[in-house]
Scaffold this motif. Sequence first.
Motif, PDB file in Angstrom:
ATOM      1  N   HIS A  14      39.958  22.639  33.410  1.00 20.60           N
ATOM      2  CA  HIS A  14      39.123  23.105  34.519  1.00 20.60           C
ATOM      3  C   HIS A  14      38.056  24.120  34.104  1.00 20.60           C
ATOM      4  CE1 HIS A  14      42.868  21.648  36.433  1.00 20.60           C
ATOM      5  NE2 HIS A  14      42.035  21.206  37.356  1.00 20.60           N
ATOM      6  N   THR A 142      38.652  33.014  37.593  1.00 23.18           N
ATOM      7  CA  THR A 142      38.000  32.266  38.678  1.00 23.18           C
ATOM      8  C   THR A 142      38.140  30.755  38.514  1.00 23.18           C
ATOM      9  OG1 THR A 142      35.835  32.113  37.576  1.00 23.18           O
ATOM     10  CG2 THR A 142      36.286  34.116  38.862  1.00 23.18           C
ATOM     11  N   ASN A 144      40.516  28.842  39.071  1.00 22.53           N
ATOM     12  CA  ASN A 144      41.239  28.200  40.171  1.00 22.53           C
ATOM     13  C   ASN A 144      40.293  27.614  41.228  1.00 22.53           C
ATOM     14  OD1 ASN A 144      41.034  30.271  42.605  1.00 22.53           O
ATOM     15  ND2 ASN A 144      41.395  31.452  40.737  1.00 22.53           N
ATOM     16  N   GLU A 145      39.061  28.103  41.275  1.00 24.61           N
ATOM     17  CA  GLU A 145      38.094  27.583  42.245  1.00 24.61           C
ATOM     18  C   GLU A 145      37.766  26.115  41.977  1.00 24.61           C
ATOM     19  OE1 GLU A 145      34.803  30.230  41.913  1.00 24.61           O
ATOM     20  OE2 GLU A 145      35.947  31.997  42.571  1.00 24.61           O
ATOM     21  N   ARG A 146      38.084  25.649  40.765  1.00 23.78           N
ATOM     22  CA  ARG A 146      37.813  24.258  40.393  1.00 23.78           C
ATOM     23  C   ARG A 146      39.059  23.380  40.469  1.00 23.78           C
ATOM     24  NH1 ARG A 146      34.716  26.134  35.034  1.00 23.78           N
ATOM     25  NH2 ARG A 146      34.462  28.184  35.989  1.00 23.78           N
ATOM     26  N   ASN A 169      45.520  32.301  37.810  1.00 20.97           N
ATOM     27  CA  ASN A 169      44.993  31.195  38.617  1.00 20.97           C
ATOM     28  C   ASN A 169      46.084  30.461  39.384  1.00 20.97           C
ATOM     29  OD1 ASN A 169      41.977  30.970  38.024  1.00 20.97           O
ATOM     30  ND2 ASN A 169      42.824  31.103  35.966  1.00 20.97           N
ATOM     31  N   VAL A 173      46.408  30.258  43.747  1.00 24.67           N
ATOM     32  CA  VAL A 173      46.304  29.043  44.565  1.00 24.67           C
ATOM     33  C   VAL A 173      47.619  28.667  45.235  1.00 24.67           C
ATOM     34  CG1 VAL A 173      44.386  28.095  43.257  1.00 24.67           C
ATOM     35  CG2 VAL A 173      46.719  27.487  42.598  1.00 24.67           C
TER      36      VAL A 173
END
Length: 369
Positions: A14, A142, A144-146, A169, A173
């Motif tokens: 990711h 960041t 985890n945004e993907r 991450n 989530v």
Amino acid sequence: MRNTLIGNGVIIQHGGADYYNANIIRRAINNVRSGCFPSHLYPKECADFVTALAKEHNAALNGDYDRYVFTTYDKASLKDFKSRYDRKHKHSPEEIGFEDYFLLFELIHNKLGVKNPERFEHSVVLRRMFLDSVFNQGKIETINERFSDGFVKWLENNDYIFTTNYDSNLDVVTRLPVHHLHGSFNTLSEIYDPNSFRNQLKDDLLDGEEVDLNYPHLYSTCLVSYVGDLKSFSMTQSSLANIGMKKFVKGYQDSPDIRNQIDEWDESNVLVKRLKEAIRLKSERPELQHSEQYPHKELNDISGALEIIGLSPNNDGHLFTQILENENITEIVFNYFSHQEEADAKRLFGSKNISTRDVREFWLDVDNK
């Protein structure tokens, strides 16, 4: 039960090339060269140090340092190190695994006869430089945004989530307990925690060093080592210390003879002096104990299926040993990146009921749900 063990491959999936080993090394050196680093926490000489270590890489491969390994685990580590590189090729600094730099560090310090505290101080700043590069100015947190919704749902269907990654991450989530086996950027090491047992002693073990709260990841519990035995030792050190301290205190409180012996210990030895103070302190404050910051025991508690994603079967043998010794784990699902990894995983987990699949199929499956 459903359980999963997550490795760095998930971050690479990711986060992309930024988290390849080569780019971690390159970024560490470039950060220093460009002045984009906290020079009060690790010096600019660290970049030159990495370059110097890399120059000794081929010498180590060719046996020039064989006489400077003394422990069984160092000998095994050097043998494994030699098996993973082509000795005919001159490796650039970014072609060397960042944890392998710590083996080269040990070999060179053994050869030069460098002792503590200098040796320890050198290892601390080298560790900080590499951790800073992995942290990547916080960008790693960041990723985890993907994550796809399907992957998040897949994670949430597990009873236990383990990871060797330092980032948070998975925690963000899932909002579930995530067991960081090798430590976390977000957890302050007991060494630097002002409330820890060790920091209740009168001696200033940090020699006046104060934590810079702008860089908490550099004071974290993240384990960096060239050998699983050292990681395993660090993971179990606190629990063993607590067991030992409990026995000392019981003897000190229950037996006048033992109490007299401990009270008469020679305090000219700094370590003996600290141990005596710690025993007396815990006798007065029984709630004090060393924080067990590495949740390795939970690997012994799980049962049922364990799915492994983003890990090589040739690394982290200390964790795989625990998994193999847990008779309640009845099934291993190993997601491989290459056919060699598949073969190695089948051999490693041959005593278990093991199934394998290409990790690319895993991502197609979960991302499309």
